[in-house]
Design an enzyme around this catalytic site. Sequence first.
Site, PDB file in Angstrom:
ATOM      1  N   LYS B 125       0.836  -1.209   0.000  1.00 18.23           N
ATOM      2  CA  LYS B 125       0.000   0.000   0.000  1.00 18.23           C
ATOM      3  C   LYS B 125       0.867   1.254   0.000  1.00 18.23           C
ATOM      4  CE  LYS B 125      -4.540  -1.115   1.031  1.00 18.23           C
ATOM      5  NZ  LYS B 125      -5.851  -0.552   1.105  1.00 18.23           N
ATOM      6  N   GLU B 209      -6.006  12.267   7.006  1.00 24.08           N
ATOM      7  CA  GLU B 209      -6.368  11.996   5.616  1.00 24.08           C
ATOM      8  C   GLU B 209      -7.662  12.717   5.299  1.00 24.08           C
ATOM      9  OE1 GLU B 209      -5.043   7.495   4.389  1.00 24.08           O
ATOM     10  OE2 GLU B 209      -7.172   7.936   4.523  1.00 24.08           O
ATOM     11  N   HIS B 244     -17.009  -4.799   2.917  1.00 20.58           N
ATOM     12  CA  HIS B 244     -15.919  -4.712   1.930  1.00 20.58           C
ATOM     13  C   HIS B 244     -15.910  -5.850   0.933  1.00 20.58           C
ATOM     14  CE1 HIS B 244     -14.571  -1.355   4.267  1.00 20.58           C
ATOM     15  NE2 HIS B 244     -14.478  -2.118   5.342  1.00 20.58           N
ATOM     16  N   ARG B 301      -4.584  -9.037 -11.240  1.00 18.81           N
ATOM     17  CA  ARG B 301      -5.120 -10.335 -11.647  1.00 18.81           C
ATOM     18  C   ARG B 301      -6.457 -10.131 -12.343  1.00 18.81           C
ATOM     19  NH1 ARG B 301      -9.279 -10.127  -8.015  1.00 18.81           N
ATOM     20  NH2 ARG B 301      -8.734  -9.244  -6.011  1.00 18.81           N
TER      21      ARG B 301
END
Lengths: 170, 516
Positions: B125, B209, B244, B301
Site C-alpha cells: 500500500k 487523511e 468490503h 489479476r
Amino acid sequence: MELIARHGERTEKVRVRRQGAGYEVVVGDRVYQVDAANGGIGDIGGVRSLLIDGAQHEVSARLDGEDWIVSGRHGAAAVSITDPLTHLAAQTRGGKGGKRHRKVAAYMPGRVVAVLVQEGETVTTGQGVIVLEAMKMENEIRAETDGTIAKIFVQPGQAVDTGTPLFELD
Amino acid sequence: MTTGPVPTKRIRKVLIANRGEIAVRVIRACRELGIRTVAIYSEPDRLGLPVLLADEAYPIGPAPSRESYLRAEAIVELAVKVGADAIHPGYGFLSERAGFARLCRDAGVTFIGPSPESIDAMGSKVESRRLMIKAGVPVVPGGQDPLPDLESAAAFAEQIGYPVMIKASAGGGGKGMRHVERAADLASAYRAARSEAGASFGDDSVYIEKYIVDPRHVEIQVMGDLHGRVVSLGERECSLQRRHQKVVEEAPSPAVTPELRRRMGAAAVMAASAVGYSNAGTCEFLLAKDGNFYFLEMNTRLQVEHPVTELVTGIDLVHTQIRVAEGEPLGAEFDDIQPHGHAIEVRLYAEDPYNRFTPSPGRIVRLRLPEGPGIRNDCGVYEGSEVSIHYDPMLAKLIVWAADREHALRRLERALGELRVEGIRTNVPLFRALLADADFRSGNMDIGMLDRKMAAGELKPAEDTDSLADLPIIAAALAHHEQANRTIGGPAASAGRRSVWAAAARREALRGGSWS
C-alpha cells in the site's frame, strides 16, 4: 383429517381431501382448489407444479427431520405438519411449568474455535456460547433464550458434523 | 514505449491453479482457443466441476488451501512434469503472489498475468501510493507522516480541506480514529484520537487523511501487452458491498459520464504503465460525490466481476490474457473502447442473508440456472454437488446484459425468478430485496449503503404481490398427505395420476442397470 400446520409464527388448521382429479385444501377458513403434479416427492430434482385456482406455482417439498422444506421462487420455508394430538403434546412439553432442557446441535459441519462460557453459567438471549468455523468464516452460536448452560459437549479444536450436540441450555 | 521484439511463445497446455467457477471460466477459454487444460484438485474437490471439464486433472493435497491450492512449488513442479507450458492462477489463492510468478518464470512456465515486479510494486500500500503520487495518479489527500502537535494538524487539515479523518499511525480496528467535519472540532478530536491511540497501541502518533463522504467504488479494467501498450476497457461500479466484499457489480457505472470515463481510464493507464504492467489488471478508485476520484489499489489479476466488462465491450478477457501472455500485441479492437448496453452481475453465495450471513454448506439437491436472452451463468457447481465447508462460499455468478440499465434490472428480476438452488441456503432473497429498493433501482449507491440498509432492517425479504401467503402451507400439507398415503398404500395413491407408484416403478427400472 384435520392437521396443524406451523410456518414461522403462524399456526393454522389444514385439511386436505381429494376432489375430482385434484385436491381441496382448506387452510384456516380459506378453501383452495389445487391441481398437483409432481416428479416424485423427495426425489432429487423433484419438481411440483401446483395450479391453485388456475394460478401456477412451482414448489418442491422435502422432508427434513420433522419439517417440510418448501422451496419456491421466493426461497425456502420450513413448515411442520402434525396431527392435533402430537401438536398438543408438543405444546405441553414446551409450555410453561415443565422444566426444559434444550440441546443445541451444530447446524453445519465445522470446527469449534472457542467455547465462550462455562457449564453452570447463566446466559441471556443472544449471548455467544460457542464459535464455529466453517467456510473460512467464524460464526457465533448464541443462546436463543435466557437460561443456564447445563452441559457443554465440545472442546476448542474439535471437528463437528451437522447434528453434533454442542451444549444444553436449561 | 516499445521494448523491442518480444518472442512469441505459443501456449498449448494450461494448468489452472484454482478451483470453482473461475477454474471453469479459464477451462472454457482454453477450449475455445484449442488449448489443452490441466485441473488440480484438493481431496474434497475430486468431483468438482473443473475436474469434470478438464482434459487432465491431478490431486494437489488435502482440503486446507495451505496444503493444496497454495502449494506454489508443488504446482509449478506439476506443470513442468505434465508438460503444461503456462499456468493461469485465476483470482485469490496464488494469483497475487509475486513469488509464485517468479517460480513460474524460473521454471520456464508462462505465468498468465503480470510480471512479479509489477505484482510486487502494487502489492504494498505504502509503496504503490508513493509510485502513484509520482506518476500523477490522484490518491486520497493526506499523509502518513505523524502530526506532532495541534498546530501542525490544523495546518495540514486546512491544506487538504475538511472533512478529514484523524488516524492512529499504529492503528487498526477504528481505534484512534476520529472523523472531523469542521475546523472548530479539530482540537478536541485531535486530543481524543491521540489519547485513544496511546491507550490502545502504546503509540499516540496520528496522521490526517481527507475524509471522502459516502464515495462509490468504481474500478477500471486495464489490459497491457508485452510491448508496452496499456489500454482501459472502461469502468465497473462495485459500490454494493457487504463488509468490503462486493455483492453486485455493473458496467457501466450509473455515475460515470463519457468524460469522466475518459479521465479515469487515462489515470488507470498511467497507474499501470508506472509499474510496467502487462496482462489483465484492475485499478480501484473511490469516486466522490463531487466527481473527484482517488486511486485505492491495483488488483494484479483477473477479477471476479470481469464478465460485466466482457458483456459491454465484447472482448473476452481470458482469451486476451492468454494471447498477451504469448506475446501478441493488443490489436485495433482495443482502440478507444466504449461500453455498449448495460451488464449486471450478482454473486450467489451459499449463505443466509437474513441469519447473520451464516454459511450454508451441503448438497445442492436441485439446481436450475436461468436461461434465455441476455443471461450468462459462470457457475462452479452442479445439481448433486457438495458445497464444501473448506472454501469461499461463492457458488456462481449470474450476469445479465440488456440495452440499458432499466432493462438489465428487469432481466435480472426475470432471471432470479427462474433460478432454483435447493438443499442449501443462498443470498438470492437479498437480490430480490435489492431489486425492490428505490436507491438501487435509481443507481444511487455508495460503499456503505448495503451495510447501512441491512443494519436498519430495510432490505427485508421482498413480498411479491403475486405470491400466495398460504403457498408453503398448501405445498407442505399436500406433501404430507401424499406421503401418508404412500406409507399406508392408501386410496389417493392409486387414484393419483403420475402417482408415486409410477415414479417408484421408473426408479426401479433405472436400477435395472440398462441405460435406456
